[in-house]
Structures are given as structure tokens and as C-alpha cells.
Design a protein around this motif. Structure first.
Motif, PDB file in Angstrom:
ATOM      1  N   ALA A  71       0.833  -1.202   0.000  1.00  0.00           N
ATOM      2  CA  ALA A  71       0.000   0.000   0.000  1.00  0.00           C
ATOM      3  C   ALA A  71       0.871   1.257   0.000  1.00  0.00           C
ATOM      4  CB  ALA A  71      -0.937  -0.010   1.203  1.00  0.00           C
ATOM      5  N   LEU A  72       1.972   1.218   0.743  1.00  0.00           N
ATOM      6  CA  LEU A  72       2.881   2.367   0.798  1.00  0.00           C
ATOM      7  C   LEU A  72       3.629   2.550  -0.523  1.00  0.00           C
ATOM      8  CD1 LEU A  72       4.276   1.894   4.419  1.00  0.00           C
ATOM      9  CD2 LEU A  72       2.700   3.685   3.637  1.00  0.00           C
ATOM     10  N   PHE A  73       4.040   1.447  -1.143  1.00  0.00           N
ATOM     11  CA  PHE A  73       4.684   1.550  -2.462  1.00  0.00           C
ATOM     12  C   PHE A  73       3.726   2.201  -3.469  1.00  0.00           C
ATOM     13  CE2 PHE A  73       7.698  -1.845  -1.042  1.00  0.00           C
ATOM     14  CZ  PHE A  73       8.872  -1.218  -1.409  1.00  0.00           C
ATOM     15  N   ASN A  74       2.460   1.843  -3.382  1.00  0.00           N
ATOM     16  CA  ASN A  74       1.462   2.429  -4.278  1.00  0.00           C
ATOM     17  C   ASN A  74       1.338   3.942  -4.113  1.00  0.00           C
ATOM     18  OD1 ASN A  74      -0.363   0.623  -6.054  1.00  0.00           O
ATOM     19  ND2 ASN A  74      -0.050  -0.631  -4.229  1.00  0.00           N
ATOM     20  N   GLU A  75       1.664   4.444  -2.916  1.00  0.00           N
ATOM     21  CA  GLU A  75       1.505   5.864  -2.614  1.00  0.00           C
ATOM     22  C   GLU A  75       2.785   6.674  -2.821  1.00  0.00           C
ATOM     23  OE1 GLU A  75       0.302   5.773   1.452  1.00  0.00           O
ATOM     24  OE2 GLU A  75      -1.627   4.791   1.050  1.00  0.00           O
ATOM     25  N   MET A  76       3.899   6.003  -3.118  1.00  0.00           N
ATOM     26  CA  MET A  76       5.180   6.691  -3.091  1.00  0.00           C
ATOM     27  C   MET A  76       5.322   7.800  -4.129  1.00  0.00           C
ATOM     28  SD  MET A  76       8.015   3.814  -2.112  1.00  0.00           S
ATOM     29  CE  MET A  76       7.971   3.051  -0.480  1.00  0.00           C
ATOM     30  N   GLU A  77       4.795   7.600  -5.319  1.00  0.00           N
ATOM     31  CA  GLU A  77       4.920   8.647  -6.329  1.00  0.00           C
ATOM     32  C   GLU A  77       4.271   9.938  -5.843  1.00  0.00           C
ATOM     33  OE1 GLU A  77       4.262   9.479 -11.098  1.00  0.00           O
ATOM     34  OE2 GLU A  77       3.831   7.500 -10.262  1.00  0.00           O
ATOM     35  N   LYS A  78       3.112   9.814  -5.217  1.00  0.00           N
ATOM     36  CA  LYS A  78       2.441  10.985  -4.653  1.00  0.00           C
ATOM     37  C   LYS A  78       3.211  11.513  -3.438  1.00  0.00           C
ATOM     38  CE  LYS A  78      -2.022  12.465  -2.755  1.00  0.00           C
ATOM     39  NZ  LYS A  78      -3.403  12.023  -2.398  1.00  0.00           N
ATOM     40  N   GLU A  79       3.707  10.613  -2.610  1.00  0.00           N
ATOM     41  CA  GLU A  79       4.418  11.003  -1.379  1.00  0.00           C
ATOM     42  C   GLU A  79       5.743  11.697  -1.682  1.00  0.00           C
ATOM     43  OE1 GLU A  79       4.983  10.284   3.078  1.00  0.00           O
ATOM     44  OE2 GLU A  79       3.253   9.959   1.790  1.00  0.00           O
ATOM     45  N   PHE A  80       6.490  11.161  -2.635  1.00  0.00           N
ATOM     46  CA  PHE A  80       7.826  11.674  -2.927  1.00  0.00           C
ATOM     47  C   PHE A  80       7.840  12.734  -4.030  1.00  0.00           C
ATOM     48  CE2 PHE A  80       9.600   7.226  -1.655  1.00  0.00           C
ATOM     49  CZ  PHE A  80       9.448   7.543  -0.320  1.00  0.00           C
ATOM     50  N   GLY A  81       6.849  12.705  -4.882  1.00  0.00           N
ATOM     51  CA  GLY A  81       6.821  13.655  -5.987  1.00  0.00           C
ATOM     52  C   GLY A  81       7.517  13.163  -7.235  1.00  0.00           C
ATOM     53  N   PHE A  82       7.881  11.890  -7.266  1.00  0.00           N
ATOM     54  CA  PHE A  82       8.477  11.288  -8.467  1.00  0.00           C
ATOM     55  C   PHE A  82       8.230   9.781  -8.437  1.00  0.00           C
ATOM     56  CE2 PHE A  82      11.817  11.650  -5.246  1.00  0.00           C
ATOM     57  CZ  PHE A  82      12.286  10.359  -5.153  1.00  0.00           C
ATOM     58  N   SER A  83       8.366   9.151  -9.584  1.00  0.00           N
ATOM     59  CA  SER A  83       8.098   7.716  -9.695  1.00  0.00           C
ATOM     60  C   SER A  83       9.234   6.901  -9.085  1.00  0.00           C
ATOM     61  CB  SER A  83       7.942   7.324 -11.159  1.00  0.00           C
ATOM     62  OG  SER A  83       7.864   5.912 -11.298  1.00  0.00           O
ATOM     63  N   VAL A  84       8.865   5.829  -8.393  1.00  0.00           N
ATOM     64  CA  VAL A  84       9.861   4.858  -7.909  1.00  0.00           C
ATOM     65  C   VAL A  84       9.791   3.590  -8.758  1.00  0.00           C
ATOM     66  CG1 VAL A  84       9.841   5.758  -5.548  1.00  0.00           C
ATOM     67  CG2 VAL A  84       8.290   3.870  -6.158  1.00  0.00           C
ATOM     68  N   GLU A  85       9.118   3.698  -9.895  1.00  0.00           N
ATOM     69  CA  GLU A  85       8.921   2.580 -10.826  1.00  0.00           C
ATOM     70  C   GLU A  85       8.191   1.410 -10.167  1.00  0.00           C
ATOM     71  OE1 GLU A  85      12.495   1.601 -12.991  1.00  0.00           O
ATOM     72  OE2 GLU A  85      12.539   3.562 -13.980  1.00  0.00           O
ATOM     73  N   TRP A  86       7.209   1.768  -9.321  1.00  0.00           N
ATOM     74  CA  TRP A  86       6.340   0.727  -8.758  1.00  0.00           C
ATOM     75  C   TRP A  86       5.438   0.187  -9.861  1.00  0.00           C
ATOM     76  CZ3 TRP A  86       4.828  -2.977  -5.764  1.00  0.00           C
ATOM     77  CH2 TRP A  86       3.488  -3.384  -5.788  1.00  0.00           C
ATOM     78  N   GLU A  87       5.335  -1.134  -9.927  1.00  0.00           N
ATOM     79  CA  GLU A  87       4.476  -1.794 -10.894  1.00  0.00           C
ATOM     80  C   GLU A  87       3.934  -3.075 -10.272  1.00  0.00           C
ATOM     81  OE1 GLU A  87       3.185  -2.782 -15.128  1.00  0.00           O
ATOM     82  OE2 GLU A  87       3.443  -1.013 -13.892  1.00  0.00           O
ATOM     83  N   ALA A  88       2.613  -3.221 -10.303  1.00  0.00           N
ATOM     84  CA  ALA A  88       1.986  -4.457  -9.813  1.00  0.00           C
ATOM     85  C   ALA A  88       2.084  -5.505 -10.908  1.00  0.00           C
ATOM     86  CB  ALA A  88       0.543  -4.199  -9.412  1.00  0.00           C
ATOM     87  N   SER A  89       3.270  -6.062 -11.068  1.00  0.00           N
ATOM     88  CA  SER A  89       3.523  -7.029 -12.138  1.00  0.00           C
ATOM     89  C   SER A  89       3.296  -8.466 -11.692  1.00  0.00           C
ATOM     90  CB  SER A  89       4.950  -6.857 -12.671  1.00  0.00           C
ATOM     91  OG  SER A  89       5.876  -6.748 -11.618  1.00  0.00           O
ATOM     92  N   GLY A  90       3.070  -8.681 -10.393  1.00  0.00           N
ATOM     93  CA  GLY A  90       2.687  -9.990  -9.888  1.00  0.00           C
ATOM     94  C   GLY A  90       3.833 -10.934  -9.566  1.00  0.00           C
ATOM     95  N   TYR A  91       3.498 -11.975  -8.802  1.00  0.00           N
ATOM     96  CA  TYR A  91       4.411 -13.074  -8.447  1.00  0.00           C
ATOM     97  C   TYR A  91       3.717 -14.384  -8.759  1.00  0.00           C
ATOM     98  CZ  TYR A  91       8.407 -11.272  -5.656  1.00  0.00           C
ATOM     99  OH  TYR A  91       9.580 -10.703  -5.217  1.00  0.00           O
ATOM    100  N   LEU A  92       4.442 -15.297  -9.383  1.00  0.00           N
ATOM    101  CA  LEU A  92       3.929 -16.632  -9.684  1.00  0.00           C
ATOM    102  C   LEU A  92       4.862 -17.668  -9.080  1.00  0.00           C
ATOM    103  CD1 LEU A  92       1.910 -18.489 -11.251  1.00  0.00           C
ATOM    104  CD2 LEU A  92       3.505 -18.342 -13.191  1.00  0.00           C
ATOM    105  N   PHE A  93       4.373 -18.402  -8.071  1.00  0.00           N
ATOM    106  CA  PHE A  93       5.134 -19.476  -7.430  1.00  0.00           C
ATOM    107  C   PHE A  93       4.742 -20.798  -8.086  1.00  0.00           C
ATOM    108  CE2 PHE A  93       5.488 -16.181  -4.308  1.00  0.00           C
ATOM    109  CZ  PHE A  93       6.640 -16.436  -3.587  1.00  0.00           C
ATOM    110  N   LEU A  94       5.685 -21.429  -8.756  1.00  0.00           N
ATOM    111  CA  LEU A  94       5.398 -22.659  -9.483  1.00  0.00           C
ATOM    112  C   LEU A  94       5.590 -23.896  -8.596  1.00  0.00           C
ATOM    113  CD1 LEU A  94       7.220 -21.783 -12.820  1.00  0.00           C
ATOM    114  CD2 LEU A  94       4.750 -21.716 -12.387  1.00  0.00           C
ATOM    115  N   ALA A  95       4.674 -24.853  -8.717  1.00  0.00           N
ATOM    116  CA  ALA A  95       4.768 -26.122  -7.985  1.00  0.00           C
ATOM    117  C   ALA A  95       5.189 -27.222  -8.954  1.00  0.00           C
ATOM    118  CB  ALA A  95       3.425 -26.466  -7.351  1.00  0.00           C
ATOM    119  N   TYR A  96       6.107 -28.086  -8.497  1.00  0.00           N
ATOM    120  CA  TYR A  96       6.598 -29.161  -9.363  1.00  0.00           C
ATOM    121  C   TYR A  96       6.375 -30.555  -8.787  1.00  0.00           C
ATOM    122  CZ  TYR A  96       8.454 -25.854 -12.661  1.00  0.00           C
ATOM    123  OH  TYR A  96       8.547 -24.874 -13.604  1.00  0.00           O
TER     124      TYR A  96
END
Length: 380
Positions: A71-96
Motif C-alpha cells: 500500500a505504501l509503495f502504491n503511494e510513493m509517487e504521490k508522497e515523494f513527488g516522483f516515480s519509484v517505478e512501482w508496478e503491480a507485475s505480480g508473483y507466480l510461485f510454481l509447484a513441481y
């Protein structure tokens, strides 16, 4: 009576994500903060991490802290005034294997109870959503779309500028060599430069040096740094490739940055204890093989750089975030490879604890005096 220029409300030892985030929130709370870093900001583990951020963990407190951090990463661009390159690109844990699949399914019930939107994808769903992933021998994977990534250096920049704007002081190239605890409750912090600073409260956020800093006040912390290597490739078209995590003994984890580059690492079966940041040809060759096995289309990419850093570990895979048995001496250390992703929320919560004596929620899982064999993090 005004304080001298060498007296502070809080002195922080360590200029990575933990030290800067905590310093920022302490400064926001009106504390006079001094942060001491022996090298440059991010020189320890933070500047060597691969930038992944996730909430898919196996214990309640870590999940909650990680979700707050996101939630804080999502707010950082507004908080800091510049992008921190936050992206909700996801995590995939594979089972074998079936056992691994069952383990993911079991922990997903706790994650969902905590409010995390996580689902298990079967192989057909993985193939449709991520057609570039080879699903040979795969049993499916745990997927969370709200996990993601950010640039560690931009995040450090935001906290650094924030601390300065709020009246705090950051000194780089200031190595702490001794800490004295005086009967009046004041700590004297001595640096290699012969400078001395004083405060009633100290926070060790010293990363791989946490054990050494603890010894300065007579503490023997159950922490041990170990080497982890990483690499990054040239950039290609950005396709929002998530962090792909393969927990097989010869597995790895990697993601695509917003620059199009692929960045990743693996946990060696034979650990290398200590603070070494040496790199090996073995890692370069082996990491390349493991990545291509999962995403064959990476085969012709050029590796631009490899490096190494430290994971500072505890016996149970959880950090130590608490006031210690030395009154006024706090630690936020041994992140076990998760410092960047947990750092914003840990910083905010530690600042509250140091100023009010109260946690926002139960943090006993990370306590200084806990039983280190009672609740082990499974998704290390």
C-alpha cells in the motif's frame, strides 16, 4: 535547554531501506534524527536486491506487514513527488510436485484470510496467461497480481530527501566503531572519523553488519549473513513478465523490470556464510540454464552484469524488529532477503513503536525474545 549539534532524539546505524524508511517516519513524527552510513546509501543489501515486492508469505505478521508495504509503495509517487517505478507485475510461485502444490494451497487459506487476493492457476491457465513459460512437469502455481516491483535506488532517494526536508541529518562515510551506554541513559556513538554523537535511543538497521553492531552493546544476536548472487540482462520489449519463482532445489526466481531487462537470482543449495560479495562464473552459467529452462525465449539475451549481496538470516526466517534487552537500543535487522519489500511498513511501524511504545498491531512474531523454532517462514 537546547540540544547541542551532536545530540539527537534517535541515531540510526545503517542507510539501507530499513534505516531510511524508519528515519523518514521518525522525522515525520517530529524526532531529531541522525542516520549514519559507513559507505553510501544502499551499499549493503538494499542496493544489491532485485526489487521484488510480494505479500505471499506463510505467517500472519509477515503477510500483514507486506500488504501494508505494498500500500505504501502504491503511494510513493504521490508522497515523494516522483516515480519509484512501482508496478503491480505480480508473483507466480510454481509447484513441481503434489506436496509443493498442497503446501501452496494450505498457505493460501491464511493469505486469503488476511485479505490477500491470491489464486492457484492450473497449468492450462498458466499457459494461457503466460504463454512464454515452459510448463513441463509443472503442477500449477500460486498467483498474486497485486505483488510487484520497484526500483530500490528511487525508493532510497525518496526517503533520503524526505528525511532532509523534515530536518533530519544523513551522514555517509561515517562508520560506527563503538557504542557506549552511559548511566544517565545516553548512548555515545563513536565513529571512525573520531566524531561522537549522543542519543537516548539507537536503532540498528545495519543489515549484514547487524551482529557486529549488536556486539558493541553486549548483544549476541542470532543473525548470520550469507552470500547471494544476481544478474541482469539487456532490455527487450516489456511484456509485464512477473516474478517467476521456482522452488525446486535447482530453481531460481526472476522478473522483468520496466526497462525490459530480466533480473534474477537463486538461493544456492550450499550456502556461503559471511559478507563476501564475490561473484562466480558458476552462478552465471547455472542461473542462465535455470532461466532458459523456464522461459526458453530468453536463450539469446545478453547478460550485462552480475553481482552479489547478503541475505542476513535468522533461524526461523523472520526479521528481528524490537527493542532489545539494552534499554533504548532497538533493532530492525535480519530481513532474510525480504528487507526491500517489508521495509516501508517496518519503518513506519518501528517509528511508531519508538515514539509511543506501542505497535499498531501484533509484532510478537518479530520480537527480540521470541522462540526462534516456533514459527518458521516457509516461503523464504
Amino acid at each position: 535547554m537546547s540540544k547541542s549539534k551532536d545530540d539527537f532524539d534517535v541515531i540510526i546505524v545503517g542507510g539501507g531501506i530499513i534505516g531510511t524508511a524508519t528515519g523518514y517516519y521518525l522525522a515525520k513524527a517530529g524526532q531529531r534524527v541522525l542516520l549514519l552510513e559507513k559507505d553510501y546509501l544502499g551499499a549493503g543489501s538494499t542496493g544489491r536486491c532485485i526489487g521484488g515486492i510480494r505479500a505471499q508469505f506463510s505467517t500472519e505478521t509477515t503477510i500483514r506487514v507486506a500488504m501494508e508495504s505494498i500500500a505504501l509503495f502504491n503511494e510513493m509517487e504521490k508522497e515523494f513527488g516522483f516515480s519509484v517505478e512501482w508496478e503491480a507485475s505480480g508473483y507466480l510461485f510454481l509447484a513441481y510436485n503434489q506436496q509443493q502444490k498442497n503446501a501452496f494451497l494450505d498457505v493460501m487459506s491464511l493469505q486469503r484470510k488476511s485479505g490477500l487476493k491470491v489464486t492457484f492457476l492450473n497449468t492450462e491457465q498458466i499457459e494461457k496467461k503466460f504463454p512464454y513459460i515452459a510448463i513441463d512437469d509443472c503442477y500449477g502455481g500460486a498467483w498474486c497480481a497485486t505483488d510487484g516491483q520497484a526500483d530500490p535506488f528511487f525508493v532510497l532517494k525518496g526517503y533520503m530527501l524526505g528525511i532532509k526536508k523534515l530536518g533530519g541529518t544523513l551522514l555517509t562515510g561515517e562508520e560506527v566503531t563503538a557504542i557506549e551506554y552511559r548511566p544517565n541513559g545516553l548512548f555515545s556513538v563513536h565513529c571512525k572519523s573520531n566524531k561522537t554523537f549522543r542519543s537516548k535511543k539507537i536503532l540498528s538497521a545495519a543489515g549484514p553488519d547487524a551482529g557486529d553492531v549488536g556486539k558493541m552493546v553486549g548483544l549476541d544476536l542470532p543473525v548470520e549473513p550469507e552470500r547471494h548472487e544476481a544478474l541482469i540482462t539487456e532490455g527487450v520489449e516489456y511484456i509485464k513478465m512477473p516474478m517467476i519463482v521456482d522452488y525446486r532445489p535447482d530453481g531460481c526466481y526472476f522478473q522483468q523490470r520496466l526497462t525490459g531487462q530480466i533480473i534474477g537470482c537463486y538461493t544456492p543449495e550450499v550456502r556461503v556464510p559471511g559478507k563476501s560479495v564475490d561473484t562466480t562464473f558458476e552462478f552465471l552459467a547455472e542461473m542462465s540454464r535455470r532461466m532458459i529452462r523456464l522461459v526458453p525465449s530468453l536463450e539469446n539475451l545478453t547478460v550485462l552484469r552480475q553481482w552479489a549481496g547478503s541475505y542476513t538470516m535468522t533461524p526461523d526466517g523472520n526479521p528481528i524488529v524490537d527493542e532489545t534487552s539494552v534499554p533504548g537500543f532497538y533493532v530492525s535487522v535480519a530481513m532474510c532477503g525480504h528487507g526491500f519489500m517489508l521495509g516501508p511498513a517496518l519503518g513506519k511501524n518501528m517509528a511508531q513503536f519508538m515514539t509511543t511504545g506501542k505497535w499498531a498491531y501484533d509484532m510478537s512474531e518479530f520480537s527480540f525474545n521470541r522462540n526462534f523454532s516456533s514459527k518458521t517462514e516457509a516461503l523464504k
